[in-house]
Design a protein around this motif. Structure first.
Motif, PDB file in Angstrom:
ATOM      1  N   ILE A   1      43.620  40.189  25.630  1.00  0.00           N
ATOM      2  CA  ILE A   1      42.904  39.346  26.455  1.00  0.00           C
ATOM      3  C   ILE A   1      43.862  38.391  27.291  1.00  0.00           C
ATOM      4  CG2 ILE A   1      41.429  37.520  26.901  1.00  0.00           C
ATOM      5  CD1 ILE A   1      39.837  38.331  24.446  1.00  0.00           C
ATOM      6  N   LEU A   2      44.988  38.189  26.793  1.00  0.00           N
ATOM      7  CA  LEU A   2      45.769  37.117  27.419  1.00  0.00           C
ATOM      8  C   LEU A   2      46.589  37.679  28.699  1.00  0.00           C
ATOM      9  CD1 LEU A   2      47.178  34.339  27.064  1.00  0.00           C
ATOM     10  CD2 LEU A   2      49.021  35.464  25.921  1.00  0.00           C
ATOM     11  N   PRO A   3      46.670  39.066  28.816  1.00  0.00           N
ATOM     12  CA  PRO A   3      47.223  39.440  30.139  1.00  0.00           C
ATOM     13  C   PRO A   3      46.215  39.368  31.202  1.00  0.00           C
ATOM     14  CG  PRO A   3      47.942  40.933  28.548  1.00  0.00           C
ATOM     15  CD  PRO A   3      46.836  40.041  27.872  1.00  0.00           C
ATOM     16  N   LEU A   4      44.685  39.501  30.907  1.00  0.00           N
ATOM     17  CA  LEU A   4      43.819  39.329  31.803  1.00  0.00           C
ATOM     18  C   LEU A   4      43.677  37.904  32.265  1.00  0.00           C
ATOM     19  CD1 LEU A   4      41.092  41.757  30.546  1.00  0.00           C
ATOM     20  CD2 LEU A   4      42.533  42.044  32.375  1.00  0.00           C
ATOM     21  N   VAL A   5      43.728  37.020  31.352  1.00  0.00           N
ATOM     22  CA  VAL A   5      43.846  35.455  31.644  1.00  0.00           C
ATOM     23  C   VAL A   5      44.881  35.152  32.503  1.00  0.00           C
ATOM     24  CG1 VAL A   5      43.717  33.137  30.734  1.00  0.00           C
ATOM     25  CG2 VAL A   5      42.524  34.866  29.692  1.00  0.00           C
ATOM     26  N   ILE A   6      46.115  35.792  32.343  1.00  0.00           N
ATOM     27  CA  ILE A   6      47.146  35.297  33.206  1.00  0.00           C
ATOM     28  C   ILE A   6      47.038  35.877  34.655  1.00  0.00           C
ATOM     29  CG2 ILE A   6      49.718  35.776  33.581  1.00  0.00           C
ATOM     30  CD1 ILE A   6      49.919  35.660  30.396  1.00  0.00           C
ATOM     31  N   ILE A   7      46.494  37.055  34.908  1.00  0.00           N
ATOM     32  CA  ILE A   7      46.134  37.795  35.958  1.00  0.00           C
ATOM     33  C   ILE A   7      45.082  36.931  36.758  1.00  0.00           C
ATOM     34  CG2 ILE A   7      45.197  39.869  37.302  1.00  0.00           C
ATOM     35  CD1 ILE A   7      46.766  41.420  35.120  1.00  0.00           C
ATOM     36  N   GLN A   8      44.057  36.475  36.259  1.00  0.00           N
ATOM     37  CA  GLN A   8      43.041  35.734  36.774  1.00  0.00           C
ATOM     38  C   GLN A   8      43.687  34.255  37.361  1.00  0.00           C
ATOM     39  OE1 GLN A   8      39.587  34.877  34.217  1.00  0.00           O
ATOM     40  NE2 GLN A   8      38.645  33.908  35.812  1.00  0.00           N
ATOM     41  N   GLY A   9      44.484  33.812  36.444  1.00  0.00           N
ATOM     42  CA  GLY A   9      44.808  32.403  36.672  1.00  0.00           C
ATOM     43  C   GLY A   9      45.694  32.416  38.100  1.00  0.00           C
TER      44      GLY A   9
ATOM     45  N   VAL B   1      43.568  33.215  41.145  1.00  0.00           N
ATOM     46  CA  VAL B   1      42.939  31.870  41.578  1.00  0.00           C
ATOM     47  C   VAL B   1      43.933  30.930  42.205  1.00  0.00           C
ATOM     48  CG1 VAL B   1      41.980  29.777  40.747  1.00  0.00           C
ATOM     49  CG2 VAL B   1      41.034  32.033  40.002  1.00  0.00           C
ATOM     50  N   LEU B   2      45.161  30.848  41.673  1.00  0.00           N
ATOM     51  CA  LEU B   2      46.078  30.007  42.116  1.00  0.00           C
ATOM     52  C   LEU B   2      46.267  30.606  43.762  1.00  0.00           C
ATOM     53  CD1 LEU B   2      47.872  27.509  41.878  1.00  0.00           C
ATOM     54  CD2 LEU B   2      49.461  29.231  40.808  1.00  0.00           C
ATOM     55  N   ILE B   3      46.815  31.613  43.929  1.00  0.00           N
ATOM     56  CA  ILE B   3      47.047  32.397  45.259  1.00  0.00           C
ATOM     57  C   ILE B   3      45.934  32.199  46.150  1.00  0.00           C
ATOM     58  CG2 ILE B   3      47.538  34.540  46.350  1.00  0.00           C
ATOM     59  CD1 ILE B   3      48.997  35.395  43.902  1.00  0.00           C
ATOM     60  N   ALA B   4      44.762  32.374  45.796  1.00  0.00           N
ATOM     61  CA  ALA B   4      43.599  32.222  46.637  1.00  0.00           C
ATOM     62  C   ALA B   4      43.305  30.835  47.056  1.00  0.00           C
ATOM     63  CB  ALA B   4      42.358  32.874  46.133  1.00  0.00           C
ATOM     64  N   VAL B   5      43.469  29.752  46.068  1.00  0.00           N
ATOM     65  CA  VAL B   5      43.280  28.571  46.262  1.00  0.00           C
ATOM     66  C   VAL B   5      44.505  27.951  47.375  1.00  0.00           C
ATOM     67  CG1 VAL B   5      43.361  26.149  45.592  1.00  0.00           C
ATOM     68  CG2 VAL B   5      42.052  27.892  44.173  1.00  0.00           C
TER      69      VAL B   5
ATOM     70  N   LEU C   1      34.323  27.527  45.890  1.00  0.00           N
ATOM     71  CA  LEU C   1      33.263  27.579  44.700  1.00  0.00           C
ATOM     72  C   LEU C   1      33.252  29.071  44.431  1.00  0.00           C
ATOM     73  CD1 LEU C   1      30.375  25.396  45.935  1.00  0.00           C
ATOM     74  CD2 LEU C   1      32.137  24.921  44.288  1.00  0.00           C
ATOM     75  N   ILE C   2      33.308  30.043  45.530  1.00  0.00           N
ATOM     76  CA  ILE C   2      33.377  31.262  44.903  1.00  0.00           C
ATOM     77  C   ILE C   2      35.027  31.724  44.267  1.00  0.00           C
ATOM     78  CG2 ILE C   2      33.698  33.573  45.965  1.00  0.00           C
ATOM     79  CD1 ILE C   2      31.621  32.856  48.188  1.00  0.00           C
ATOM     80  N   ILE C   3      35.723  31.178  44.648  1.00  0.00           N
ATOM     81  CA  ILE C   3      37.120  31.606  44.056  1.00  0.00           C
ATOM     82  C   ILE C   3      36.944  30.845  42.806  1.00  0.00           C
ATOM     83  CG2 ILE C   3      39.660  31.021  43.947  1.00  0.00           C
ATOM     84  CD1 ILE C   3      39.308  30.950  47.354  1.00  0.00           C
ATOM     85  N   LEU C   4      36.612  29.823  42.692  1.00  0.00           N
ATOM     86  CA  LEU C   4      36.358  29.329  41.276  1.00  0.00           C
ATOM     87  C   LEU C   4      35.556  29.686  40.192  1.00  0.00           C
ATOM     88  CD1 LEU C   4      37.341  25.681  42.121  1.00  0.00           C
ATOM     89  CD2 LEU C   4      38.972  27.258  41.171  1.00  0.00           C
ATOM     90  N   PHE C   5      34.329  29.942  40.453  1.00  0.00           N
ATOM     91  CA  PHE C   5      33.243  30.396  39.876  1.00  0.00           C
ATOM     92  C   PHE C   5      32.852  31.839  39.521  1.00  0.00           C
ATOM     93  CE2 PHE C   5      32.463  25.682  40.577  1.00  0.00           C
ATOM     94  CZ  PHE C   5      32.757  25.183  39.439  1.00  0.00           C
ATOM     95  N   ALA C   6      33.261  32.724  40.564  1.00  0.00           N
ATOM     96  CA  ALA C   6      33.105  33.843  40.469  1.00  0.00           C
ATOM     97  C   ALA C   6      34.095  34.930  39.794  1.00  0.00           C
ATOM     98  CB  ALA C   6      33.037  34.801  41.937  1.00  0.00           C
TER      99      ALA C   6
ATOM    100  N   TYR D   1      37.697  36.698  48.383  1.00  0.00           N
ATOM    101  CA  TYR D   1      38.189  35.901  49.178  1.00  0.00           C
ATOM    102  C   TYR D   1      39.484  36.392  49.916  1.00  0.00           C
ATOM    103  CZ  TYR D   1      40.936  32.521  51.597  1.00  0.00           C
ATOM    104  OH  TYR D   1      41.895  31.693  52.509  1.00  0.00           O
ATOM    105  N   LEU D   2      40.667  37.110  49.172  1.00  0.00           N
ATOM    106  CA  LEU D   2      41.507  37.587  49.629  1.00  0.00           C
ATOM    107  C   LEU D   2      41.305  38.831  50.408  1.00  0.00           C
ATOM    108  CD1 LEU D   2      44.049  37.022  46.661  1.00  0.00           C
ATOM    109  CD2 LEU D   2      44.093  35.862  48.868  1.00  0.00           C
ATOM    110  N   THR D   3      40.208  39.756  50.265  1.00  0.00           N
ATOM    111  CA  THR D   3      40.255  40.830  51.057  1.00  0.00           C
ATOM    112  C   THR D   3      39.066  40.479  52.422  1.00  0.00           C
ATOM    113  OG1 THR D   3      38.441  41.338  49.397  1.00  0.00           O
ATOM    114  CG2 THR D   3      40.395  42.425  49.073  1.00  0.00           C
ATOM    115  N   VAL D   4      38.144  39.929  52.191  1.00  0.00           N
ATOM    116  CA  VAL D   4      37.087  39.546  52.928  1.00  0.00           C
ATOM    117  C   VAL D   4      37.016  38.222  53.622  1.00  0.00           C
ATOM    118  CG1 VAL D   4      35.795  41.521  52.875  1.00  0.00           C
ATOM    119  CG2 VAL D   4      35.031  39.503  51.789  1.00  0.00           C
TER     120      VAL D   4
END
Length: 64
Positions: free
Chosen positions: A8-16, A19-23, A44-49, A57-60
């Motif tokens: 799980i840890l690599p997925l959590v790191i990738i998600q973080g 999110v950071l890049i998109a924000v 809201l989409i970036i943080l809660f989806a 967000y990054l694609t469309v």
């Protein structure tokens, strides 16, 4: 380290990171450079989806 945590840890790191890049990208862009012109909706989409929000967000969400 527990096997579940190692999976799980690599997925959590990738998600973080996503999110950071998109924000950061959303904050730097002008309102007119964001699809729909509404930054609040995109944050809201970036943080809660979960992992899908930053990818959407990054694609469309951005206009060039």
């Amino acid at each position: 380290m527990n096997l579940d945590l190692r999976l799980i840890l690599p997925l959590v790191i990738i998600q973080g990171i996503l999110v950071l890049i998109a924000v950061i990208d959303l904050i730097k862009r002008d309102k007119s450079a964001v699809r729909g012109g509404n930054k609040l909706i995109w944050i809201l989409i970036i943080l809660f989806a979960s992992m899908v929000g930053p990818i959407i967000y990054l694609t469309v969400g951005r206009t060039e």
